[in-house]
Design a protein around this motif. Structure first.
Motif, short mmCIF file in Angstrom:
data_model
loop_
_atom_site.label_atom_id
_atom_site.label_comp_id
_atom_site.label_asym_id
_atom_site.label_seq_id
_atom_site.Cartn_x
_atom_site.Cartn_y
_atom_site.Cartn_z
N GLU A 42 0.87 -1.18 0.03
CA GLU A 42 -0.06 0.07 -0.10
C GLU A 42 0.91 1.32 -0.02
N CYS A 43 1.83 1.04 0.74
CA CYS A 43 2.69 2.27 0.72
C CYS A 43 3.50 2.60 -0.41
N LEU A 44 3.85 1.56 -0.78
CA LEU A 44 4.69 1.52 -2.40
C LEU A 44 3.94 2.08 -3.48
N THR A 45 2.66 1.52 -3.32
CA THR A 45 1.48 2.19 -4.39
C THR A 45 1.46 3.80 -4.17
N LYS A 46 1.46 4.28 -3.03
CA LYS A 46 1.25 5.62 -2.67
C LYS A 46 2.55 6.47 -2.79
N LYS A 47 3.52 5.64 -3.13
CA LYS A 47 4.97 6.33 -3.34
C LYS A 47 5.76 6.98 -2.04
N ASP A 48 5.28 6.13 -0.66
CA ASP A 48 5.79 6.30 0.48
C ASP A 48 6.75 5.33 0.80
N PHE A 49 7.82 5.49 0.06
CA PHE A 49 8.95 4.37 -0.07
C PHE A 49 9.38 4.29 1.59
N GLU A 50 9.70 4.99 2.31
CA GLU A 50 10.07 5.10 3.54
C GLU A 50 9.03 4.00 4.35
N GLY A 51 7.98 4.25 4.32
CA GLY A 51 6.72 3.62 5.17
C GLY A 51 6.90 2.10 4.47
N ALA A 52 6.98 1.84 3.08
CA ALA A 52 7.40 0.51 2.53
C ALA A 52 8.15 -0.06 3.13
N VAL A 53 9.67 0.58 3.26
CA VAL A 53 10.53 -0.22 3.55
C VAL A 53 10.50 -0.64 5.26
N GLU A 54 9.86 0.22 5.75
CA GLU A 54 9.33 -0.01 7.37
C GLU A 54 8.71 -1.38 7.34
N TRP A 55 7.38 -1.43 6.82
CA TRP A 55 6.59 -2.39 6.72
C TRP A 55 7.20 -3.79 6.30
N TYR A 56 7.79 -3.74 5.11
CA TYR A 56 8.71 -5.04 4.67
C TYR A 56 9.71 -5.42 5.56
N SER A 57 10.30 -4.55 6.30
CA SER A 57 11.37 -4.61 7.34
C SER A 57 10.66 -5.41 8.45
N LYS A 58 9.65 -4.94 9.03
CA LYS A 58 8.61 -5.58 10.09
C LYS A 58 8.03 -7.27 9.61
N GLY A 59 8.00 -7.50 8.38
CA GLY A 59 7.51 -8.79 7.78
C GLY A 59 8.67 -9.41 7.91
N ILE A 60 9.88 -8.91 7.44
CA ILE A 60 11.20 -9.82 7.35
C ILE A 60 11.56 -10.20 8.95
N GLN A 61 11.42 -9.27 9.79
CA GLN A 61 11.68 -9.69 11.24
C GLN A 61 10.73 -11.03 11.60
N ILE A 62 9.53 -11.09 11.16
CA ILE A 62 8.62 -12.27 11.44
C ILE A 62 9.00 -13.31 10.63
N ASP A 63 9.30 -13.00 9.20
CA ASP A 63 9.84 -14.31 8.55
C ASP A 63 10.89 -13.71 7.53
N PRO A 64 11.90 -14.12 8.17
CA PRO A 64 13.45 -13.73 7.47
C PRO A 64 13.62 -14.53 6.36
#
Length: 89
Positions: free
Chosen positions: A13-35
């Motif tokens: 959703e963030c990537l679609t809105k061009k909120d790249f920093e937000g996207a990085v933050e959410w993907y990073s949280k996902g990676i913490q859950i499933d590396p």
């Protein structure tokens, strides 16, 4: 508790809105859950590339490839980063 897929969807959703920093933050949280989720690394690579953070984008593309070498999109992410880096020189 939220799943890695939930984090991916929020990142998308963030990537679609061009909120790249937000996207990085959410993907990073996902990676913490499933590396070992190669898609999260691929998507975060795209977000980093959009921010011109080439080193991080390349690192994530390479991690994506290492996790799933048969998934073509990892290679296309790496190519996009290398192409962008070449264009700057």
């Amino acid at each position: 508790m939220s799943s890695a897929n939930d984090m991916k969807l929020k990142g998308n959703e963030c990537l679609t809105k061009k909120d790249f920093e937000g996207a990085v933050e959410w993907y990073s949280k996902g990676i913490q859950i499933d590396p070992n989720n190669h898609i999260l690394y691929s998507n975060r690579s795209a977000a980093y590339l959009s921010m011109n953070n080439f080193n991080s984008a390349l690192e994530d593309a390479e991690k994506c490839i290492a996790l799933n070498p048969s998934w073509d999109k990892g290679y296309s992410r790496k190519f996009a980063v290398l192409e962008a880096m070449r264009d700057l020189n």
